[in-house]
Design a protein around this motif. Structure first.
Motif, short mmCIF file in Angstrom:
data_model
loop_
_atom_site.label_atom_id
_atom_site.label_comp_id
_atom_site.label_asym_id
_atom_site.label_seq_id
_atom_site.Cartn_x
_atom_site.Cartn_y
_atom_site.Cartn_z
N LEU A 146 5.36 1.98 6.66
CA LEU A 146 5.05 3.41 6.52
C LEU A 146 5.64 4.20 7.68
N THR A 147 5.77 5.51 7.47
CA THR A 147 6.22 6.44 8.50
C THR A 147 5.28 7.63 8.52
N ALA B 116 8.03 13.36 -1.54
CA ALA B 116 8.17 12.50 -0.36
C ALA B 116 7.93 11.06 -0.76
N SER B 117 8.98 10.25 -0.71
CA SER B 117 8.90 8.81 -0.98
C SER B 117 8.32 8.49 -2.34
N VAL C 98 3.96 8.46 4.72
CA VAL C 98 4.80 8.19 3.55
C VAL C 98 5.48 6.84 3.71
N ASN C 99 6.11 6.35 2.64
CA ASN C 99 6.87 5.11 2.74
C ASN C 99 7.95 5.27 3.79
N ARG D 195 2.49 0.32 9.89
CA ARG D 195 2.36 -0.57 8.75
C ARG D 195 1.00 -0.35 8.13
N GLY D 196 0.95 -0.49 6.82
CA GLY D 196 -0.30 -0.27 6.10
C GLY D 196 -1.24 -1.44 6.24
N PRO D 197 -2.39 -1.35 5.58
CA PRO D 197 -3.35 -2.46 5.65
C PRO D 197 -2.84 -3.68 4.89
N LYS D 198 -3.32 -4.85 5.28
CA LYS D 198 -2.89 -6.07 4.63
C LYS D 198 -3.56 -6.19 3.26
#
Length: 102
Positions: free
Chosen positions: A93-94, A8-9, A23-24, A68-71
């Motif tokens: 992200l998804t 996956a990704s 996942v991405n 969205r992931g962390p900054k």
């Protein structure tokens, strides 16, 4: 107990029915189903890893939402030259939920 290792990704993830993965970004709206290619299948005591048998295995997942992931802050600095730069990044992200392993 049935579980599978899927691709996956760009990563390999161990999944069971009902497990939720991050996942991405996968193209598609929430509620769509995606099929993930299996790398390994464990069904009780039998382990399947050959490509011909795994081609018949279908691991389906439902897209829950896009997040969205962390900054991440990227800083560069060079001593005595006055050079410094700063930029940020947030990965798209998804979240998906595995609905079936057949």
């Amino acid at each position: 107990m049935v579980y599978a290792v899927v691709r996956a990704s760009g990563r390999q993830e161990k999944v069971e029915v009902g497990s939720i993965l991050t996942v991405n970004r996968i193209a598609g709206d929430s509620g769509n189903t995606v099929e993930l290619p299996a790398v390994l299948l464990v069904d009780g005591d039998s382990v399947t890893s050959d490509a011909e048998s795994l081609a018949k295995v279908k691991v389906t997942a439902e897209v829950l939402d896009d997040t969205r992931g962390p900054k991440i802050v990227i800083q560069r600095y060079k001593n005595k030259t006055g050079y410094k730069s700063r930029q940020g990044h947030r990965q798209d992200l998804t979240r998906i939920k595995v609905t079936g392993i057949k």
